[in-house]
Design an enzyme around this catalytic site. Structure first.
Site, PDB file in Angstrom:
ATOM      1  CG  HIS A 269      -1.908  -1.164   1.126  1.00  0.00           C
ATOM      2  ND1 HIS A 269      -2.783  -1.391   0.123  1.00  0.00           N
ATOM      3  CD2 HIS A 269      -2.514  -1.870   2.178  1.00  0.00           C
ATOM      4  CE1 HIS A 269      -3.774  -2.566   0.091  1.00  0.00           C
ATOM      5  NE2 HIS A 269      -3.169  -2.965   1.551  1.00  0.00           N
ATOM      6  CG  ASP A 320      -5.542  -5.677  -0.080  1.00  0.00           C
ATOM      7  OD1 ASP A 320      -5.534  -6.787   0.718  1.00  0.00           O
ATOM      8  OD2 ASP A 320      -5.585  -4.570   0.291  1.00  0.00           O
TER       9      ASP A 320
END
Length: 454
Positions: A269, A320
């Protein structure tokens, strides 16, 4: 030997015509020859198939069910997280295997050849280990055996509920391991991978600065001296504030100062970085594991991709939360987020390469590094991880070379993926996974068993 012939192929040197590729029974490329007569399996277009560098497979079963606003007007990532914790308390080993197989099938049909599974659901409800502490890891491996995807398994170390060392909440207790128990689990997960082909590999994942103790984080490279290391980092503003409060530094700065961040690391991220942190982390050689669809879904923020790449930063792409598994959409979302933030176009293009080509080249290289997998190049000695697109489609008609990638990413979708090989295993044919029917049937059965929890 198996033989693939492509009218156009993306080689390390660039686009080439009439390319013959041979690979052996283990899935290693043994021959790459340009300007060759056609023979073997013939495709119009061939490129290396990328790595999906970050996945929590079980969350796929929640996709589309978290779009209601909760009672809190500031509903955010943290309320979504609480729903996820309630859901996962119902999951059995059979559920995990079925959901993971479905996710891996979708990854392959989207054009990925490798699943890097950030796997943190280890124990029974209540937190008691299974008789085999690596039971859930074995189920992830069993799913890979069924789907044929290349697996990089990352057992996740998760011990605390925050930077102050507080206990885990009820929904997190199935994740919990001390460093000693986690090292036992990690070794057992390695044994579980022995049932898979030689291209499977094992890494490790300290979950985040919030979930692992400061002393253990400082010693991770010594606890685990080989294999990739992945970790969530600087995803949410609340995380930044918590780390600053307890550890007196922002997450990226603390990690760079204390954890020996280098090429072994993939940081997931990194949407909450200052310009200086972006430049310094790029210089470390670590890969940024970007998940633009999930980061958009959870309101994480916009990754500073232009500054990162301008300073030599490496990145890879992952799905994810698996709310939507689409390689082309991940890349499109990444680039469009840069355009929206900066008021520009083709933000990640260079004078030499179009936007699609530059992003595709970047995720091939970054994904290979992050997974420590010899992939991302149609080259002798590399795994035969390959994807072919349907250039007879109207969406790719009359396109060539970089324009094929651009049209796929920005004007088409993953229905253009026609064939996929993972380490030479031909697992997607005419756009459909070879075991789709049985995988979907098992997934539907699992959803029926979980419908009350969902």
């Amino acid at each position: 030997m198996q033989t693939i012939w492509a009218n156009h192929a993306l080689l390390p040197s660039g686009w080439a015509r009439n390319v013959l590729i041979e690979f052996d029974a283990n899935g290693r490329i043994r021959t790459v020859q340009q300007d060759s007569p056609a023979r073997g399996t013939q495709v119009p277009f061939l490129a290396p198939a990328p790595v999906n560098v970050h996945s929590h497979a079980f969350q796929r079963a929640m996709a589309g069910l978290t779009e209601q606003r909760g009672p809190n007007p500031s509903d955010s990532f943290w309320t979504w997280r609480q729903l996820m914790f309630r859901f996962l308390d119902r999951l059995t080993p059979d559920n995990i295997e079925a959901i993971t197989a479905f996710v891996q099938m979708e990854m392959l049909e989207a054009g990925y050849a490798t699943n890097v599974e950030f796997h943190y659901l280890h124990h029974q409800p209540g937190g008691v280990p299974y008789d085999n502490i690596a039971e859930m890891s074995e189920r992830v491996a069993a799913a890979a055996s069924q789907t044929g995807i290349g697996l990089c398994l990352l057992p996740v170390h998760y011990e605390f509920g925050g930077c102050d060392g507080r206990n885990l909440a009820a929904g997190q207790i199935r994740f919990r391991n001390s460093i000693d128990r986690f090292m036992t689990l990690h070794a057992a997960a390695g044994v579980a991978l022995k049932s898979l082909p030689d291209d499977a590999n094992l890494g490790v994942a300290p979950h985040s600065l919030r979930a692992v103790g400061m002393a253990d984080l400082k010693n991770y490279e010594y606890h685990f001296s080989t294999g990739p290391i992945h970790m969530h980092l600087a995803e949410q503003t609340a995380e930044v504030e918590e780390v600053e409060h307890h550890w007196r530094a922002r997450p990226v700065t603390w990690a760079l100062d204390n954890m020996g961040i280098d090429e072994r690391w993939c940081l997931i991220h990194c949407t909450q970085m200052t310009p200086d942190e972006t430049i310094n982390l790029a210089a470390s050689g670590a890969v940024a594991g970007l998940c633009p669809i999930t980061e958009s879904s959870l309101g994480d923020g916009i990754y500073d991709g232009v500054r990162w790449t301008d300073h030599g930063g490496r990145f890879a792409i992952g799905s994810d939360s698996n709310i939507r598994i689409s390689l082309s959409e991940e890349l499109r979302t990444l680039d469009y987020s840069q355009r929206l933030r900066d008021g520009t176009r083709a933000a990640l293009a260079t004078p030499d390469h179009s936007t699609g080509r530059r992003m595709f080249d970047s995720i091939l290289k970054g994904g290979a590094q992050a997974a420590q997998r010899q992939t991302g190049r149609l080259e002798v000695g590399y795994w035969a991880d390959m994807v072919s697109l349907d250039t007879t489609s109207e969406h790719l008609w009359a396109r060539a070379e970089d324009a094929i990638l651009d049209s796929w990413i920005f004007a088409g979708d993953d229905r253009l993926v026609s064939e996929v090989w993972s380490a030479g295993r031909h697992v997607v044919s005419n756009g459909i996974h070879i075991a789709r029917s049985e995988i979907v049937a098992a997934y539907k059965q699992t959803l029926n068993s979980l419908k009350d929890a969902l």
